[in-house]
Design a protein around this motif. Structure first.
Motif, short mmCIF file in Angstrom:
data_model
loop_
_atom_site.label_atom_id
_atom_site.label_comp_id
_atom_site.label_asym_id
_atom_site.label_seq_id
_atom_site.Cartn_x
_atom_site.Cartn_y
_atom_site.Cartn_z
N ALA A 342 0.83 -1.20 0.00
CA ALA A 342 0.00 0.00 0.00
C ALA A 342 0.87 1.26 0.00
O ALA A 342 0.60 2.22 -0.74
CB ALA A 342 -0.92 -0.01 1.22
N LEU A 343 1.93 1.27 0.81
CA LEU A 343 2.83 2.43 0.83
C LEU A 343 3.53 2.61 -0.51
O LEU A 343 3.73 3.73 -0.99
CB LEU A 343 3.87 2.26 1.95
CG LEU A 343 3.34 2.04 3.37
CD1 LEU A 343 4.50 1.99 4.35
CD2 LEU A 343 2.36 3.12 3.77
N TRP A 344 3.91 1.50 -1.10
CA TRP A 344 4.56 1.52 -2.42
C TRP A 344 3.61 2.15 -3.46
O TRP A 344 4.03 2.97 -4.27
CB TRP A 344 4.93 0.10 -2.80
CG TRP A 344 5.65 -0.08 -4.10
CD1 TRP A 344 5.09 -0.33 -5.32
CD2 TRP A 344 7.07 -0.07 -4.31
NE1 TRP A 344 6.07 -0.47 -6.28
CE2 TRP A 344 7.29 -0.32 -5.68
CE3 TRP A 344 8.17 0.11 -3.48
CZ2 TRP A 344 8.56 -0.38 -6.24
CZ3 TRP A 344 9.45 0.05 -4.03
CH2 TRP A 344 9.64 -0.19 -5.39
N ASN A 345 2.34 1.76 -3.39
CA ASN A 345 1.37 2.29 -4.35
C ASN A 345 1.05 3.76 -4.08
O ASN A 345 0.76 4.51 -5.01
CB ASN A 345 0.10 1.45 -4.33
CG ASN A 345 0.29 0.11 -5.01
OD1 ASN A 345 1.14 -0.04 -5.89
ND2 ASN A 345 -0.49 -0.89 -4.62
N PHE A 346 1.09 4.17 -2.81
CA PHE A 346 0.94 5.60 -2.51
C PHE A 346 1.97 6.41 -3.31
O PHE A 346 1.65 7.44 -3.91
CB PHE A 346 1.17 5.88 -1.02
CG PHE A 346 0.04 5.50 -0.12
CD1 PHE A 346 -1.24 5.28 -0.60
CD2 PHE A 346 0.25 5.39 1.24
CE1 PHE A 346 -2.29 4.95 0.25
CE2 PHE A 346 -0.79 5.07 2.11
CZ PHE A 346 -2.06 4.84 1.61
N ASP A 347 3.18 5.95 -3.27
CA ASP A 347 4.29 6.69 -3.87
C ASP A 347 4.18 6.74 -5.39
O ASP A 347 4.64 7.69 -6.02
CB ASP A 347 5.61 6.05 -3.45
CG ASP A 347 6.82 6.88 -3.82
OD1 ASP A 347 6.77 8.11 -3.63
OD2 ASP A 347 7.80 6.31 -4.32
#
Length: 385
Positions: A342-347
């Protein structure tokens, strides 16, 4: 208090680092391999089970030994990627929490009643010695809760940081479903995916690590914030009673492990999700990260949950991610992997919100709401799911 996630680390079937693992997960890649157990086939042909081992990373160890190897590998990746300081000042104000599997006697052949100190003695303390390089760590704790272990550990981390018991929390998670004992357990309970049973799970193994801090602490040391844990909720669905046997009936091999009934599980999932949704944002749209692994009881539970969440989630605008399709069932590491994705996709997408929904084998459920850093959301307009 929102917790800032400032560093992540991974090891697993898709690579020995978060960058490669998360890029492969986002692309939907997988690398299945044969496992040392025969699941049968047509015309009595021997067919090996297929799974997602982390190569030779466990180095022949299993159970606690494998968990330590996987967790320490993830922590090493986290330390390297985030360039963490190695001095005593940093580690003496760092707490260590471990997210571990449910200690099921049929799977592991021991229980916490038999060995109550085993998780601390054989998992947590070796991780502390290896990752902190001999520096005393302020607090340690184990959460052997399987899929919901991350949520339990996050609640403990928020409490500890809020009470200033520590400046930050290093959370390590590890699980392996590819050792011989676990494969035998899965086969005996008819949970493995086979040519004759397409709805079973595919075993995997992984280690994951997260560094959690208050926003003020992260800002003080000028750390990059990957995202925030905004809210966490835990719940449980009741398990059905074991089937009664008629008097004098011969004992038979038990049926597959009893799982929560779909409607009750759906209600429990929906209640946990509603508890983490922000006020005044109904219906809420976010990326959904689910631990659906191919087993029917999990799919039934999520199907019923959607009915109860129809007025609370804008499901048509929610993208859904299923990490198990690429890495298999990784148990206690499933939620940390999903959170990191999820954090990766935020970025990369400019999305603002995510929900990680977890269901453990014992009927416990968890929901975690994440938000993107303000700078990241301002830099890119959110893409429609």
């Amino acid at each position: 208090m929102a917790l800032a996630v400032t560093a992540i680390g991974h090891v697993g079937a898709l690579g020995y680092g978060a960058t490669g693992t998360l890029a492969a997960l986002r692309a939907g890649l997988s690398d299945p391999r044969e496992l040392p157990i025969v699941v049968g086939g047509e015309d009595d042909e021997d067919i090996s089970a297929v799974g997602y081992p982390a190569g030779d990373f466990a180095d022949g160890f299993f159970q606690a030994g494998a968990w330590v190897r996987l967790a320490c590998g993830a922590i090493d990746d986290l330390r390297h990627a985030a360039a963490l300081p190695g001095g005593a000042d940093f580690w003496q104000r760092t707490a260590l929490l471990a997210a571990l599997p449910i200690i099921d006697e049929d799977r592991f052949r021991w229980t916490l009643d038999m060995l109550p100190e085993a998780p601390r003695e054989f998992v947590l303390e070796p991780i502390a010695q290896l990752c902190a390089r001999g520096v005393s760590i302020v607090e340690q704790g184990c959460h052997p809760s399987g899929h919901v272990a991350l949520a339990a550990a996050l609640q403990r981390a928020e409490s500890g940081i809020g009470a200033r018991e520590a400046d930050r929390v290093l959370l390590a998670a590890a699980d392996s479903y590819v050792d011989e004992w676990t494969l035998e357990w899965l086969a005996s309970e008819n949970r493995l995916k086979t040519p004759e049973r397409p709805t079973g799970l595919t075993p995997g193994e992984a280690g994951a690590a997260l560094l959690l801090e208050s926003e003020a602490a992260a800002r003080q040391r000028r750390a990059t914030v990957r995202g925030f844990v905004e809210a966490v909720a835990l719940g449980a669905a009741p398990l059905p009673p074991p089937p009664a046997k008629a008097e004098g009936e011969a004992a038979e091999e038990e049926l597959p492990s009893l799982r929560p009934e779909g409607t009750k599980l759906g209600r429990a999932i929906a209640q946990a999700v509603r508890q983490v949704l922000p006020q005044g944002s109904t219906p809420f749209a976010a990326d959904l990260y689910l631990d659906l692994n191919g087993e029917e009881w999990r799919a039934h539970g999520w199907g019923h949950a959607q009915v109860h969440l129809a007025r609370h989630l804008d499901l048509d605008r929610c993208r859904t991610f299923l990490p198990a399709t690429s890495i298999g069932e990784v148990g206690a590491a499933a939620a940390p992997v999903a959170l990191s994705l999820a954090l990766w996709n935020f970025d990369r997408d400019g999305t603002r919100d995510a929900l990680v929904v977890s269901v453990a084998d014992d009927g416990k459920v968890a929901a975690i709401r994440l938000s993107a850093p303000a700078a990241a959301t301002a830099a890119a307009a959110p893409r429609a799911p």
